[in-house]
Motif scaffolding. Sequence first.
Motif, short mmCIF file in Angstrom:
data_model
loop_
_atom_site.label_atom_id
_atom_site.label_comp_id
_atom_site.label_asym_id
_atom_site.label_seq_id
_atom_site.Cartn_x
_atom_site.Cartn_y
_atom_site.Cartn_z
N LEU B 90 -20.55 -33.74 33.16
CA LEU B 90 -21.63 -34.69 33.46
C LEU B 90 -22.78 -34.33 32.59
CD1 LEU B 90 -21.74 -35.19 37.38
CD2 LEU B 90 -21.08 -36.82 35.53
N GLU B 143 -29.97 -20.83 52.46
CA GLU B 143 -30.24 -22.31 52.45
C GLU B 143 -30.68 -22.43 51.00
OE1 GLU B 143 -29.01 -25.26 54.48
OE2 GLU B 143 -27.62 -23.78 54.76
N ILE B 144 -31.76 -21.73 50.78
CA ILE B 144 -32.35 -21.86 49.77
C ILE B 144 -31.61 -21.69 48.47
CG2 ILE B 144 -34.20 -21.10 48.12
CD1 ILE B 144 -35.70 -20.56 50.55
N VAL B 147 -29.25 -24.77 47.99
CA VAL B 147 -30.02 -25.75 47.36
C VAL B 147 -30.31 -25.52 45.82
CG1 VAL B 147 -32.20 -27.14 47.26
CG2 VAL B 147 -30.99 -26.50 49.72
N LEU B 148 -30.67 -24.55 45.57
CA LEU B 148 -30.83 -24.18 44.14
C LEU B 148 -29.54 -24.42 43.50
CD1 LEU B 148 -33.17 -20.74 44.12
CD2 LEU B 148 -33.68 -23.40 43.37
N THR B 150 -27.10 -26.16 44.16
CA THR B 150 -26.70 -27.74 43.93
C THR B 150 -27.58 -28.40 42.79
OG1 THR B 150 -26.46 -27.62 46.54
CG2 THR B 150 -26.92 -29.99 45.36
N ASN B 151 -28.64 -27.90 42.73
CA ASN B 151 -29.52 -28.56 41.63
C ASN B 151 -29.36 -28.18 40.35
OD1 ASN B 151 -31.45 -30.79 43.36
ND2 ASN B 151 -31.04 -29.31 44.71
N ALA B 152 -28.97 -26.94 40.07
CA ALA B 152 -29.03 -26.35 38.96
C ALA B 152 -27.74 -26.92 38.00
CB ALA B 152 -28.99 -25.09 39.04
N ALA B 159 -23.27 -30.39 42.53
CA ALA B 159 -22.29 -30.65 43.55
C ALA B 159 -20.99 -30.74 42.92
CB ALA B 159 -22.94 -32.06 44.09
N GLN B 160 -20.78 -30.98 41.76
CA GLN B 160 -19.46 -31.11 41.24
C GLN B 160 -18.56 -29.83 41.45
OE1 GLN B 160 -18.37 -33.85 39.80
NE2 GLN B 160 -20.12 -34.75 40.11
N ASP B 244 -17.64 -25.21 45.58
CA ASP B 244 -18.85 -26.08 45.44
C ASP B 244 -19.72 -25.52 46.48
OD1 ASP B 244 -18.20 -27.37 47.92
OD2 ASP B 244 -17.04 -28.61 47.03
N LYS B 246 -21.21 -26.74 48.97
CA LYS B 246 -21.14 -27.18 50.24
C LYS B 246 -20.06 -26.11 51.09
CE LYS B 246 -20.62 -31.80 49.40
NZ LYS B 246 -19.84 -33.05 49.71
#
Lengths: 251, 352, 297, 385, 236
Positions: B90, B143-144, B147-148, B150-152, B159-160, B244, B246
């Motif tokens: 992506l 959790e932080i 989230v990091l 997931t977004n980086a 998320a891939q 991943d 998750k």
Amino acid sequence: MISTKDVSMRFGGLTAVSDLNIEIQKNEIVGLIGPNGAGKTTAFNTITGVYKPTEGRVIFKGRDITGQKPHAITRLGIARTFQNIRLWKDMDVLENVLVACHLRMDVGVAASTLHLPGYRAKERRSREFAMSLLESVGLADQAREAATSLPYGKQRRLEIVRALATEPALLLLDEPAAGMNPQESLELMDFIGSIRDRYDLTILLIEHHMQVVMGVCSRMYVLDYGVTIAHGTPDEIRRDPKVIEAYLGVD
Amino acid sequence: MKIKRNTLLSLAGIALLVGAIAVADATLGRFSVRILNLSAIYIVLALSLNLLNGFTGLFSLGHAGFMAVGAYVSALLTMSPAQKDMNFFLEPIVPFLRDLQLPFPLALLAAGACAGLVAVVIGVPALRLRDDYLAIATLGFAEIIRVLITNAQSLTNGAQGLKAITKYSTTWVVWSVAALSVAFMLALVRSSYGRTMKAVRDDEVAAEAMGVNVFKVKSTSFVISSFMAGVGGALLGHMITTIDPKMFTLTLTFNILLIVVLGGNGSITGSVIGAIVVTVLMEALRFLDMPMNFLFIKTDGLPGLRMVIFSILLMIVVLYRQRGLMGNKEFNWDDFLGIFRRKGASGAGGRS
Amino acid sequence: MELSTFFQQLTNALSLGSLYALIAIGYTMVYGILRLINFAHGDVFMLGAYFAFYAATSLAMPWWVAFIVAIGLTAMFGMGLERVAYRPLRDSPKISVMISAIGASFLIENVGIVVFGGRPKSFPSIPLFDTVVHLGPVSVLSVSLFIPVITAAILVALLWIVNGTKTGLAMRAVSTDLDAARLMAIDVNRTISMTFGIGSLLAGLGGIMWTMKYPQLNPLMGVMPGLKCFIAAVIGGIGNIPGAVLGGFLLGVLEIMIVAFLPELTGYRDAFAFVLLIVVLLVKPSGLLGKHQAVKV
Amino acid sequence: MKKAILVIVAIAIVASVVGCSKAETKTDANVVKFGVFEPLTGANAAGGAEELDGIRLAQELYPTVTVGGKEYKIELAIADNKSDKVEAANAGQRLVDSDKVQVVLGSWGSGLSMAAGPVFKDAQIPAIGLSCTNPLVTKDNPFYFRVCFLDPFQGTVMANYAYKDVGARKAVIIREVSNDYSVGLAKFFADSFKALTGDQGSILAELNYNTNDQDFSAQLTQVKSLKPDVIFAPGNYTESALIIKQARELGIAAPFLGGDTWEIAEFINVGKQAVEGAVMSAFFDNDAPLTPLSKVFVESYQKKYGKLPSGTAVLGFDGYLLAIDAIKRADSVDPLKIRDAVAATKDFAGAAGYVTLDANGDPIKSAVIKEVKGGKFVFKTTVAP
Amino acid sequence: MLRIDDLSVHYGGIHALQGISFEVPEGKIVTLIGANGAGKSTTLKSVVGLVKPSGGSISLDGARVDGLATRDIVRRGVVLAPEGRRIFPDLTSEENLELGAFMRDDKAGVAADKRRMYSLFPRLEERRRQKAGTLSGGEQQMLAVARALMSRPKLLMMDEPSLGLAPLIVKMIFDIVKAINAEGTTILLVEQNAKAALEIADFGYVLETGRITMSGPGRELLADDGVRKAYLGEGL
């Protein structure tokens, strides 16, 4: 050896200790007495770094130690015991003493985990030292028993021994005779005198039973409501009308 | 005399275990080997949490975060640039990371080191907090981190997740790391430094007064624990070969916590047994999800029943045996042999 | 940002915040009395929603009857939970109780999956709650107007119970000193049980309101709201009822405004709640309205 | 203490005995085992259940396969992967190892398929993905195939629809940032849409949310102020339905477009009135039969389950049939031979259209575009690749 | 009224009470004296059921009460003003008093008793709306005593009421104890301030590390050499 200069400790609106001025010379045994709630333990806590005094300075061996962390102060040579015995309950008697020895071993995580030769030697020395300390209070036979399974009096002794294991110059004892009967208390006082000589100590001791400390202390300070109402030799204290009134609560 | 006997017994025991693993690896099916190896990874993770929770008395719920850091670091460092290109379809990966490739052992160390570093930076300030406050702060950190990650996108592929991670977690690798962890923990806990940790756990104030630098001890324990969690996470990644964000949720931390609690807070033996029992039990209970027929009663498959039974077992232990299977005791030959002697003496014939 | 957009976001924030506040109160009640983070609170919340769902659909009750039944059941469930999972551990170390709470949460979720099924269910639409109301350029779902009212009513009612009744007096006594409360002939178990009942009742109510606003149910639906509302309670000062309300609103406003002013950070939204939590914990561990508790040496 | 240990040990023993005895069921010479590897619990449970419905129906209709003149009974071995990667790999391993399956079907959720992919590859068991649309599933794995189209195609289809049918020139994307499917699809859509409009600024914003979020008012208020022609919001069906519902409450009128995950009853149940008019790409439509089998499927599905099938269910059906077809063509139940037969699939007529697999193991298939109308998914058009 | 037979208590490994027996007759003041950790507080706590005895029996008016819940023992008219006062610091003085009367339902009676307490301790009335935690030590002790009296106890047990108080206040507290006793309330008093306690006590017991080592009428113990030496700081 140690002195406090106008040390005050306030909690919210309550002044637990005000303008405490204590001065102790090397090898003295000094008593800090007063009724319960007079601020004795708070005074201890300000000296040992548990609390940072609101005002004033604590000078140890000519060095300002005010506000230092408790473990740093212990490293400088001040050790203490607690009024409500604070032994480590999941450890045996020997381990309790060995933890206190750790301070003087100066080993890091890596060295001690890998059991490097230097560490082994230090550990061996600590064990010998700990055992000799335990022997001196007659606890050597119980070295492998759980610390909290000991009777009350022995737990008190173990606390003192544990404090000695940090190799202090100044020892602070918080009601060492609490929970002991008069006979045991007197024996304890003899013991305190003897360790002073053997380990070259200076001792400050809290008690509220005056007669227990009279024999062993050369001087004493009397606190009431955080205020030092008297200090002097036992004889002077005994005759001080303010002490008699405040402390003994006579009518 | 006795000590010598126990040493011999221990050596024999270790030899037996090594033999057993070798035999298992060679003869058991892949499924059983997989479960076996998963147990080893959980041993590492449980020990790491036990170091904090059981030996230093710090209640942390942030393990999944450190595992994630370890898993990602090791996965990214061992992948070839071509594999990375395939994964990052992506958005391309940042160039310096694309071309960086390390051999697995180094990557594993780097995974632990990075997790440890994260612990220093974000965890250590939180050590000022106590009990449940520490627990939720560490939970928050985990959790932080998630989230990091997931977004980086260009660093972690978001998320891939990452696919086609090389499967380095073979039986010998995971069990060697597990054995190393056990040995390390035993050595640490029995050392002078380990004693100070227990002192901090039992009574911080007394420890501080006896010259123990409580903050330093806690930080050290936290960083070591995170290091181990990072290594465990990396091994997990190299076992499943895909990760991943998750994967690394609170549930994962809870699972490890359950192992520690079941085995016994403060017992290395307990963590080892707990890890094996829980991992095996989770699979063994799988039949509960299937259609069943008990004599006359037939049920359709009830997916999830397995987890219900599992949670009930956990609650039973928590409520009726709070100290877990082992309490805070360790395995030793005298007690072990004692069991048989006692049985022999009482003449109980019901041994199976 | 246009003014209408800003007002819309403000409305969003207050609507979300009041819902957080409603649930956070229940959290704080339970913590206040036992000093226990009830990890299962979010799951009790989930149960409340499911009870209402089944009462309204399978049992075909009118919605308001269904709500009352569900809230009652949830309260009873909470009391049962305390009895089974927490009471036996009252003298145990804090960590044991916390682990028990985590275990209970696990169990409820897993039972939920088996009993309710893993597939989400949707709550039948109730026109009273499910109409869009336009206030100038701002539009809002009618339930979002009810929630702040309910939250305020609950706040007042609880403050009255806690400060104005004998039960409340007992609650406050139990929360400060268990043994001294026993000496006052207070039935400590009953008081704790009742507090759990009230806390769970609020969780049930919160769960129902939640599904009115976001009409889908699944067995894991309580996890995130549970965590968020716990954070809200901690921010406000856990154990403090007005604090929970304040914390809920703060969290709601923060979450919405982050997205409103920094849309490129929307992916990080969940992290902000935790960042806020950690900042508050490090700067003022007792929360905004909480009292500092000294450690006795 | 002893009691607790005893209880646990006892349960462990019983469990392993029962578990093993289950696993070691008679390895009948006349049985072919299909492993079904699906999320039956956890976040993806609904999708897993849909696929399983399709598979079960297919088994009912076609319970046997004839190989070398011998009739084999087909058995299903079902493993729940709990929507969790660690479990997925375990479950996959269990299927190939303990259940000794010859073919694997599943799983809903590309991430889960990817977690078990290496297991099947190592064991050399062919796996047929049903609705996992992520390009990476079959990449580098000669044992993974699938019967659904891929995300890049789906993204393009929707971008085309947005550009041509909706006439949109400005779009907003709402992504479920923690969902690989959503992020991937969003990207493919954005690329195509930008190419179609020739305008790099045609995507006004990409807003994110997280799985399990339920309040989207902040993102949507932002969307409203941007006034897009169309909103592309691929993601989990519950979150998506809530997004559309909340968007309508805020007065956003722009059409919502999404992907195949939307086509499930729960999407309409949760979104109700609000999702009317939502448009999505789908695998199959009941009203537009693609092959003769389509009708058979729809009718028998309605008979068995009493409802209309979803696109996901039909893929379960097709996956099962493709496996049978491959076994017939291979004329063997040997997994390696089955694999080769699957890889060589050409113009296989499933219920959801003809499948021809390319070198990667991916089919070249048409997509269907549907719209929610009157509480139903209604066919709009078919898009050929 | 209260009878204790061979009472034993263990805390973990510590044998805190090693089989003590004594009696508190109706209408009398009985005192237990002894050093810290001798087991005085433990005795009182076991009477009200806060500590579970490991052996022996406790009976009240002939009926066994050991094993009952604290609440039920309190309902039978035994109340403890605990060591360290244990007032509820976040509640107001008035609320603390109301808690003392928690088990009573007669609103009028409670109100009357509240007035009586305020007349007994006028300082408390001045501070009725103040949080109890902000009171001075003496005021807190008064509050603890008043709170205990609000339940109209038959037997009032006091654990170290003089702890940390100025002599004047101690005297006042003891005067009130005497007054309460004169009104018919039986009193069991635990004190380290042995002199003050023995002076008002009808009967005294000396506890030493979990055992009773001496007993006798207050005045007699006061005159006893051993007691004087050990607990009264005589011979200073």
